[in-house]
Design an enzyme around this catalytic site. Structure first.
Site, PDB file in Angstrom:
ATOM      1  N   THR A  94      -8.388   2.001 -10.904  1.00 33.21           N
ATOM      2  CA  THR A  94      -7.159   2.613 -11.417  1.00 33.21           C
ATOM      3  C   THR A  94      -6.002   2.090 -10.582  1.00 33.21           C
ATOM      4  O   THR A  94      -5.909   2.373  -9.381  1.00 33.21           O
ATOM      5  CB  THR A  94      -7.218   4.152 -11.306  1.00 33.21           C
ATOM      6  OG1 THR A  94      -8.402   4.628 -11.939  1.00 33.21           O
ATOM      7  CG2 THR A  94      -6.005   4.770 -11.968  1.00 33.21           C
ATOM      8  N   LYS A 169      -5.088   5.768 -18.673  1.00 30.74           N
ATOM      9  CA  LYS A 169      -5.846   6.382 -17.571  1.00 30.74           C
ATOM     10  C   LYS A 169      -4.944   7.274 -16.715  1.00 30.74           C
ATOM     11  O   LYS A 169      -5.329   8.363 -16.275  1.00 30.74           O
ATOM     12  CB  LYS A 169      -6.473   5.261 -16.731  1.00 30.74           C
ATOM     13  CG  LYS A 169      -7.065   5.680 -15.418  1.00 30.74           C
ATOM     14  CD  LYS A 169      -8.271   6.571 -15.584  1.00 30.74           C
ATOM     15  CE  LYS A 169      -8.794   7.018 -14.216  1.00 30.74           C
ATOM     16  NZ  LYS A 169      -9.798   8.070 -14.345  1.00 30.74           N
ATOM     17  N   LYS A 244      -3.186   8.948  -4.896  1.00 27.08           N
ATOM     18  CA  LYS A 244      -2.706   7.632  -5.336  1.00 27.08           C
ATOM     19  C   LYS A 244      -2.374   7.649  -6.827  1.00 27.08           C
ATOM     20  O   LYS A 244      -1.311   7.205  -7.250  1.00 27.08           O
ATOM     21  CB  LYS A 244      -3.789   6.591  -5.036  1.00 27.08           C
ATOM     22  CG  LYS A 244      -3.509   5.185  -5.505  1.00 27.08           C
ATOM     23  CD  LYS A 244      -4.422   4.606  -6.567  1.00 27.08           C
ATOM     24  CE  LYS A 244      -5.799   5.066  -6.705  1.00 27.08           C
ATOM     25  NZ  LYS A 244      -6.634   4.447  -7.713  1.00 27.08           N
TER      26      LYS A 244
END
Ligand code: NAD
Length: 303
Positions: A94, A169, A244
């Site tokens: 990701t 995502k 993150k």
């Protein structure tokens, strides 16, 4: 196929192992000796460098923490040049959509094919080959990658052009983070009101409070055997990685004028856990700020 797999962590190793079990020649690479040892124990071959593992590879797959790692592994280490001239390069990490487009352009400039293919489903999804893939890139390249993705996942979505998989995502994980925060708050309150965790799941799981976090990742030990709460919040999806992901979402939201107040609050709480030395625990340990295990001072006083 000969496959170079870079990143043998919580997600990468079980995913790579499915390709190995299906008969592909998988050569794994990881900076961590422990991760390499675990890969060897799972029957994989390993190499000391990505460029060595990529020598003549038909596919190069990355499953790394952040965009900087993907860039280092693919673009700054001779990996691409070592791979087959027509190699498929899949990034399942990701990272931001912007980074994915940059890496994709650099891969395409060498004549090789790139897809961003981040996943959802957690470590259980990786172990059970039940992941959801969200793919950005050309349809023909996705068709070529599909036989590999089908060995690791249960659902494959073509989200759009390069970077679109990452955008999809990112919004998924925003919702996951907030669903987890709300599940933590509900779980602690329910316990203090005398309602058992199983009762909460039984009722909310078929009612309007339902979520994946509730049914698969309940933050109190007991009812969901595979949940990190049953193993002291080890393994799973780390606080640092979720922080993150929310950072990527907050950056994108700021760039597009979207008010993401709840996302910012969960990011602040994750930051507090990191400051308290808990960044490597699973993100469902957000419950520790809700139940008072971690003092409110860790997140700037609010609880
Ligand atoms: P992890 O930290 O368990 O594994 C990452 C691995 O990459 C580590 O073993 C590390 O040593 C290795 N690494 C880092 N830089 C490297 C480099 N340059 N070359 C070779 N190896 C390197 O992380 P994870 O949980 O497996 O997550 C990987 C990615 O998948 C992240 O982007 C994460 O956001 C995403 N993701 C994780 C989950 C989850 O539930 N854990 C779910 C969906 C997506």
């Amino acid at each position: 196929m000969k496959i170079c797999w870079i990143g043998l962590g919580n997600m990468g190793l079980p995913m790579a192992a499915h390709l190995h079990t299906a008969g592909h020649d998988v050569i794994g690479v990881d900076l961590s000796p422990d991760a390499r040892d675990a890969a060897v124990a799972a029957g994989l071959r390993t190499a000391d460098s990505a460029a060595t593992a990529a020598d003549g590879a038909d596919a190069v797959i990355t499953m790394l923490p952040k965009g900087a790692h993907v860039r280092a592994a693919l673009l700054e280490s001779g990996t691409l040049d070592a791979a087959d001239a027509d190699a498929l390069v899949l990034d399942c990490s990701t990272i931001s959509a912007t980074e994915a487009r940059e890496v994709g352009a650099a891969v395409a400039a060498t004549g090789r094919r790139f897809l961003d293919a981040p996943v959802s489903g957690g470590t259980a999804g990786a172990q059970n080959a039940a992941l959801t893939f969200m793919v950005g890139g050309a349809s023909a390249d996705l068709d070529a990658a599909r036989p590999l993705l089908e060995l690791m996942g249960a659902r494959i979505f073509h989200a759009g052009e390069t970077g679109a998989g990452q955008s999809a995502k990112m919004v998924n994980n925003m919702m996951l983070a907030m669903n987890m925060q709300s599940t933590c708050e509900a779980a602690v309150l329910a316990e203090r009101l005398g309602i058992t965790p199983q009762t909460v799941i039984d009722i909310a799981g078929v009612s309007t409070g339902d979520s994946w976090a509730l049914r698969n990742y309940y933050p109190v030990a007991g009812p969901v055997a595979s949940a990190p709460s049953n193993r002291d919040f080890t393994g799973g999806f780390s606080v640092a990685l979720m922080r993150k992901d929310l950072g990527l979402a907050l950056d994108a939201a700021a760039a597009h004028g979207v008010d993401t107040a709840a996302t910012a609050e969960v990011a602040r709480r994750l930051e507090g856990l990191i400051a308290d030395g808990r960044g490597s625990l699973d993100f469902s340990s957000l419950i520790h700020l809700v139940d008072g295990t971690v003092p409110a001072a860790s997140v700037g006083g609010a609880r």
